[in-house]
Motif scaffolding. Structure first.
Motif, mmCIF file in Angstrom:
data_model
loop_
_atom_site.group_PDB
_atom_site.id
_atom_site.type_symbol
_atom_site.label_atom_id
_atom_site.label_comp_id
_atom_site.label_asym_id
_atom_site.label_seq_id
_atom_site.Cartn_x
_atom_site.Cartn_y
_atom_site.Cartn_z
ATOM 1 N N HIS A 105 0.836 -1.190 0.000
ATOM 2 C CA HIS A 105 0.000 0.000 0.000
ATOM 3 C C HIS A 105 0.874 1.243 0.000
ATOM 4 N N THR A 106 0.605 2.167 -0.906
ATOM 5 C CA THR A 106 1.358 3.416 -0.987
ATOM 6 C C THR A 106 0.396 4.586 -1.158
ATOM 7 N N ASP A 107 0.947 5.786 -1.035
ATOM 8 C CA ASP A 107 0.152 6.957 -1.359
ATOM 9 C C ASP A 107 0.251 7.216 -2.860
ATOM 10 N N LEU A 108 -0.280 8.329 -3.287
ATOM 11 C CA LEU A 108 -0.321 8.632 -4.716
ATOM 12 C C LEU A 108 0.850 9.504 -5.174
ATOM 13 N N GLY A 109 1.937 9.507 -4.418
ATOM 14 C CA GLY A 109 3.120 10.266 -4.811
ATOM 15 C C GLY A 109 3.631 9.806 -6.164
ATOM 16 N N SER A 110 4.239 10.731 -6.892
ATOM 17 C CA SER A 110 4.695 10.422 -8.253
ATOM 18 C C SER A 110 5.714 9.290 -8.274
ATOM 19 N N GLN A 111 6.469 9.111 -7.188
ATOM 20 C CA GLN A 111 7.448 8.031 -7.137
ATOM 21 C C GLN A 111 6.746 6.669 -7.178
ATOM 22 N N TYR A 112 5.608 6.587 -6.493
ATOM 23 C CA TYR A 112 4.884 5.318 -6.377
ATOM 24 C C TYR A 112 3.968 5.046 -7.564
ATOM 25 N N THR A 113 3.583 6.087 -8.261
ATOM 26 C CA THR A 113 2.701 5.905 -9.417
ATOM 27 C C THR A 113 3.475 5.858 -10.730
ATOM 28 N N LYS A 124 0.879 -6.966 -5.537
ATOM 29 C CA LYS A 124 -0.234 -6.100 -5.922
ATOM 30 C C LYS A 124 -0.047 -4.748 -5.241
ATOM 31 N N GLN A 125 -0.207 -3.693 -6.008
ATOM 32 C CA GLN A 125 -0.067 -2.351 -5.458
ATOM 33 C C GLN A 125 -1.442 -1.767 -5.174
ATOM 34 N N SER A 126 -1.580 -1.185 -3.998
ATOM 35 C CA SER A 126 -2.819 -0.555 -3.572
ATOM 36 C C SER A 126 -2.515 0.903 -3.256
ATOM 37 N N PHE A 127 -3.414 1.784 -3.628
ATOM 38 C CA PHE A 127 -3.193 3.208 -3.404
ATOM 39 C C PHE A 127 -4.219 3.785 -2.437
ATOM 40 N N SER A 128 -3.805 4.834 -1.743
ATOM 41 C CA SER A 128 -4.740 5.631 -0.960
ATOM 42 C C SER A 128 -5.645 6.373 -1.931
ATOM 43 N N GLN A 129 -6.859 6.624 -1.496
ATOM 44 C CA GLN A 129 -7.714 7.467 -2.314
ATOM 45 C C GLN A 129 -7.261 8.916 -2.156
ATOM 46 N N LYS A 130 -7.421 9.684 -3.179
ATOM 47 C CA LYS A 130 -7.022 11.089 -3.131
ATOM 48 C C LYS A 130 -7.762 11.783 -1.983
ATOM 49 N N GLY A 131 -7.002 12.475 -1.149
ATOM 50 C CA GLY A 131 -7.586 13.225 -0.040
ATOM 51 C C GLY A 131 -7.984 12.390 1.157
ATOM 52 N N CYS A 132 -7.562 11.128 1.198
ATOM 53 C CA CYS A 132 -7.912 10.245 2.316
ATOM 54 C C CYS A 132 -6.645 9.864 3.080
ATOM 55 N N PRO A 133 -6.305 10.629 4.117
ATOM 56 C CA PRO A 133 -5.060 10.362 4.839
ATOM 57 C C PRO A 133 -5.106 9.107 5.693
ATOM 58 N N TYR A 134 -6.285 8.573 5.945
ATOM 59 C CA TYR A 134 -6.413 7.434 6.852
ATOM 60 C C TYR A 134 -5.854 6.148 6.265
ATOM 61 N N ASP A 135 -5.832 6.051 4.941
ATOM 62 C CA ASP A 135 -5.301 4.851 4.297
ATOM 63 C C ASP A 135 -3.827 4.639 4.617
ATOM 64 N N ASN A 136 -3.109 5.713 4.828
ATOM 65 C CA ASN A 136 -1.673 5.647 5.089
ATOM 66 C C ASN A 136 -1.356 5.950 6.549
ATOM 67 N N ALA A 137 -2.315 5.801 7.411
ATOM 68 C CA ALA A 137 -2.160 6.243 8.803
ATOM 69 C C ALA A 137 -0.964 5.608 9.496
ATOM 70 N N CYS A 138 -0.709 4.341 9.290
ATOM 71 C CA CYS A 138 0.379 3.661 10.001
ATOM 72 C C CYS A 138 1.750 4.216 9.625
ATOM 73 N N ILE A 139 2.022 4.362 8.346
ATOM 74 C CA ILE A 139 3.337 4.860 7.944
ATOM 75 C C ILE A 139 3.441 6.352 8.233
ATOM 76 N N GLU A 140 2.348 7.074 8.110
ATOM 77 C CA GLU A 140 2.365 8.495 8.466
ATOM 78 C C GLU A 140 2.628 8.656 9.957
ATOM 79 N N SER A 141 2.070 7.773 10.756
ATOM 80 C CA SER A 141 2.303 7.795 12.200
ATOM 81 C C SER A 141 3.776 7.546 12.508
ATOM 82 N N PHE A 142 4.388 6.583 11.816
ATOM 83 C CA PHE A 142 5.809 6.321 12.010
ATOM 84 C C PHE A 142 6.635 7.559 11.679
ATOM 85 N N HIS A 143 6.351 8.193 10.543
ATOM 86 C CA HIS A 143 7.135 9.362 10.140
ATOM 87 C C HIS A 143 6.927 10.528 11.112
ATOM 88 N N ALA A 144 5.714 10.683 11.635
ATOM 89 C CA ALA A 144 5.460 11.727 12.642
ATOM 90 C C ALA A 144 6.252 11.427 13.915
#
Length: 143
Positions: A46-54, A68-88
């Motif tokens: 699972h990744t966000d929609l950053g240009s590196q991942y797309t 299989k690659q899965s993306f966050s929906q645009k404007g939905c920060p909850y899909d990436n909550a775990c990795i965003e939490s780590f970076h925070a």
């Protein structure tokens, strides 16, 4: 910092550090994770929609590993909550408290934080107050 987190153990299983966020950087982080974990086919990344991942290059690289690659929906920060939490957490517990002398010092600090603290010493309430490494060790010992 590009990092790959195992959602089950909360362990950072792959990462790469660079002066800029590029497709090559995220491929290197993925390769580090793939090499250390040796996942079976059917894994979902699972990744966000950053240009590196797309990018076509990253997408093809993932497909070549039968992942299989899965993306966050645009404007939905909850899909990436775990990795965003780590970076925070990385920023709160490390980066915001230090002024790095140079790139190499910062790179070493990221390694020490991830491998020396986060994966092996930092307990998580969601893991029953165990470390990510303890969870992974338990999984490997029962497999």
């Amino acid at each position: 910092l590009a990092s790959v987190l195992d959602l089950h153990s909360k362990k950072i299983v792959g990462y790469s550090f660079s002066r800029s966020m590029t497709t090559e950087l995220v491929i290197k982080a993925f390769n580090n994770a793939h090499l250390s974990q040796k996942p079976s086919e059917g894994l979902v990344l699972h990744t966000d929609l950053g240009s590196q991942y797309t990018s076509n290059e990253f997408t093809q690289h993932i497909q070549n590993h039968h992942i299989k690659q899965s993306f966050s929906q645009k404007g939905c920060p909850y899909d990436n909550a775990c990795i965003e939490s780590f970076h925070a957490l990385l920023k709160k517990e490390e980066v915001n408290h230090v002024q790095y002398l140079d790139y190499q010092t910062a790179k070493l600090a990221m390694f020490q934080f991830i491998e020396g603290w986060y994966n092996r010493k930092r307990i998580h309430s969601s893991l029953g107050y165990q470390t990510p490494q303890a969870i992974e060790d338990r999984i490997r010992n029962t497999a």
